[in-house]
Design a protein around this motif. Sequence first.
Motif, short mmCIF file in Angstrom:
data_model
loop_
_atom_site.label_atom_id
_atom_site.label_comp_id
_atom_site.label_asym_id
_atom_site.label_seq_id
_atom_site.Cartn_x
_atom_site.Cartn_y
_atom_site.Cartn_z
N LYS A 174 68.38 17.52 48.48
CA LYS A 174 69.50 16.90 47.77
C LYS A 174 70.53 16.35 48.75
O LYS A 174 71.16 15.32 48.48
N ASN A 177 69.67 12.96 49.60
CA ASN A 177 69.55 12.06 48.45
C ASN A 177 68.10 11.88 48.02
O ASN A 177 67.72 10.84 47.50
N ASP A 481 63.50 8.69 51.58
CA ASP A 481 64.15 9.42 50.49
C ASP A 481 63.23 9.65 49.30
O ASP A 481 63.66 10.19 48.28
N ASP A 568 68.31 11.10 38.62
CA ASP A 568 69.60 11.35 39.26
C ASP A 568 70.32 10.06 39.63
O ASP A 568 71.54 10.00 39.65
N LEU A 606 72.58 3.50 42.97
CA LEU A 606 72.79 3.84 44.39
C LEU A 606 73.64 2.76 45.06
O LEU A 606 73.64 1.60 44.62
#
Length: 880
Positions: A174, A177, A481, A568, A606
Amino acid sequence: MKLIDVKILRGPNFWSVKRHHLIQLTMDLEEMEFRPTNTHPDFKDQLQLLLPSLYEHRCSEGVAGGFFERVDQGTWMGHVIEHIAIELQNLAGMDLGFGQTRGTGKEGVYHIVYEYVGEDAGVYAGKAAIRIVEALIANRSSELMISSEVEEIKRLWNASKMGPSTASIVKEAKSRNIPVISLDGDSLFQLGYGCRQKRIEATITSNTGIIATDLAGDKDRTKQMLLAANIPAPAGGVIASVSELQDLIEELGYPIVIKPLDGNHGNGATINIESYDEALTAFKRARKISDKIVVEKYIAGKDFRVLLVNKKFIAAALRTPAMVIGDGRHTLRELIDKINQHPGRGFGHDNMLTKIDVDDVCIELLQKKGYNLDSILPIGEACTLKPTANLSTGGTAMDVTEKVHPKNIKLFERAARTIGLDICGIDVMAADLSSPITENGGAIIEINAAPGFRMHLEPTVGQPKNVAAPVLDMLFPLNGDGRIPLVAVTGTNGKTTTTRLIAHIAGQAGLTTGFTTTDGIYIDNDLIEKADCSGPGSAQMILKDSSVEFAVLETARGGILRSGLGFDACDTAIVTNVAEDHLGLGGIDTIEKLARVKSVVPETVLPHGYAILNADDDLVYAMKENLKCNLALFSLYSDNYRIEEHCSRGGLAAYLENGYLILRLGNQIMPVEEVKNVPLTFNGKAEFNIANALAAILAAYTHNIRISTIRKALQNFIPSQETTPGRMNIFHLKDFSVLLDYAHNPHGLKALGKFIKTMEAASRIGVITGVGDRRDEDIVALAEEAARIFDEIIIRHDNDLRGRTHEEIDRLLTEGIRKINMAIPVSYVWCECDAVEKAIKIRKPNALIVVLIENITSVTECINRHQQEMDKITALRTAV
């Protein structure tokens, strides 16, 4: 007071885009709506006595004690429940602070929202808070046991929380990211999305080989492979019966070690055995765990654990078995109890150290030393309680990473390569690791798959090591990521068509595309599940699929309110429009609140991504104020001043100009395609689909799909029952046409009406309905739009009336129609297919029948049946 509903939010949501884990209680305060805290004698004093730590809670003023001041001045019971639910969790060891209490728009009914860590613990905390407030109101605070409530919350939390190793990897992911999805509610997690995902289960990863894991689980084969590679390991063998034990002991000589062949965490292992009686007892103990038993030479020295990740040395720890130090006063039993009371010790892997279990092994070890649990040790004497130094049996650890000799590092890395584990824990017995074990008589005792990280993350002595970081470096090299391109589409109308068009463009670009819509879940246009799949569960099904290279997710209001987003963050978010629909549901009673729900999606984009907003819609355009990403705008009008201002600053936009779909980046104009060549727009007559196409063009362009590919995809995306089911599906029969569309709100029907009026027809018949859970005024407004479009109207009903009677819906629709046209013919037919049959029966030549559908399949079958019958009649006439 009455608890109406409990919702567990697991993603970005209406209340907070950043705080994903929230619980929303819906409470009817009933008579307490009119009795705030200051109307109850001693309420504040009782609460302060019961939970003095609430003093640290700050309200809007931001000062300590502010919450108690609010209670003293008078606040609603929902607000008190919110704060107590948070504080109970904090007392259980969590660190939480976020909460909100807001009215739902219905008198006395409130949403109480607060953070949680563990779902079960969080829900329990909320219900406990309600019980506490009810007791305070009834002046029964003396009956409350706050400590019991806190212990239960703690128990529930411990039962569900991740172990230290898993938690460290998830936390590190996390921090980088990298998306994290729990796959089983336990220790199995997905890191990343789609084709770029990796998986972990504790410290086993998707890179961990099954052969290497099997080898590590077979202690004898591991040892043989190490010895074959000239890596020091103890001599020994494997036996299956007591009859073999004596011969092997004679061959090895004492002292020896006996352990199960496939054991772990030191279970069933006995070390430093010096007699046959001890060996026999140890054999029986090991036999409880495994049919095959390892007997090997005992290597004297200290117990070390060495951690390797990606076959590279990461950390080392000196492990010490569970022990107590005598004080000349307390018994062994009392000393053990005192150690177990340390807050750093828990059960199993709940904490960084494990409580010492007084089992048969412990008793035997004490008896061997001439002690029992009632013995009192002399001052300063150390007494070992376990034969092994595993943390899982109560041992402790000292970090010695910096003390490991370079030759040992090379040896350990060679051992990891020999077995083939990506992550492994090597158990070493040696005098020390600061000199080569090949010279100091040390040896590798075991190599373990799925090694625990506890001793490295929080050693009892020494500097903690972030051993999760190299795991993520291995799984996601080059600062990866784990994300795939992800486009989220929201809005009141146009979501499904826009989603399908973007997915089509991505597919034309050669990408394996997964998308979700209100029609179902699709991967490469294969229907995986047929249902309304615009919520978070459906989104996660796409993101969990390892074949998906590009995701397009229709994201509806309901899912956001029910449990938050299923992701997310996204690379691109599209908001098509915001219009009055679903108002009055879930506490969303104004169009401004509805816009806030929709704005959750662009606020998750993002920083490098794009929020694509409708510049013709004031509520959508206003969402740009809270963005932390790039902005792109679309408009049906080339002279939209918002587009001009945006592009003058170098911004990206798409708009319609002189019959062309135009992309503009700053002052660079890029024509994409002429509208008449885009079938979806019906020769430019379907303005709403022009808007959808503009949004899709921007989404594709911002994902580096070539304009030539976008153009080709626009040209060959043909609206039909297959590509856009229930959206502008037109059937041309012999002397009439039928248009099927899911338009279900006034905004959508008004836009459809503009298109209908461009179609040549002798008459227009509308088959309409009202959705039962909409407000009266919304049902009436839909009927008003219908009256402006159609020459005749047939009112039908959905199978699910959503809490209304059909008489009520009929009345509201008729009211709306009569407001616009008193003379328009209106008839009433319950069943959708029967209504279509009636429309076909009463039609005039060259009529247009428009069906606002519920069941696309049954209505299409009805129309196809009529087509077949008409074809038969034509064929017979031709034959005659």
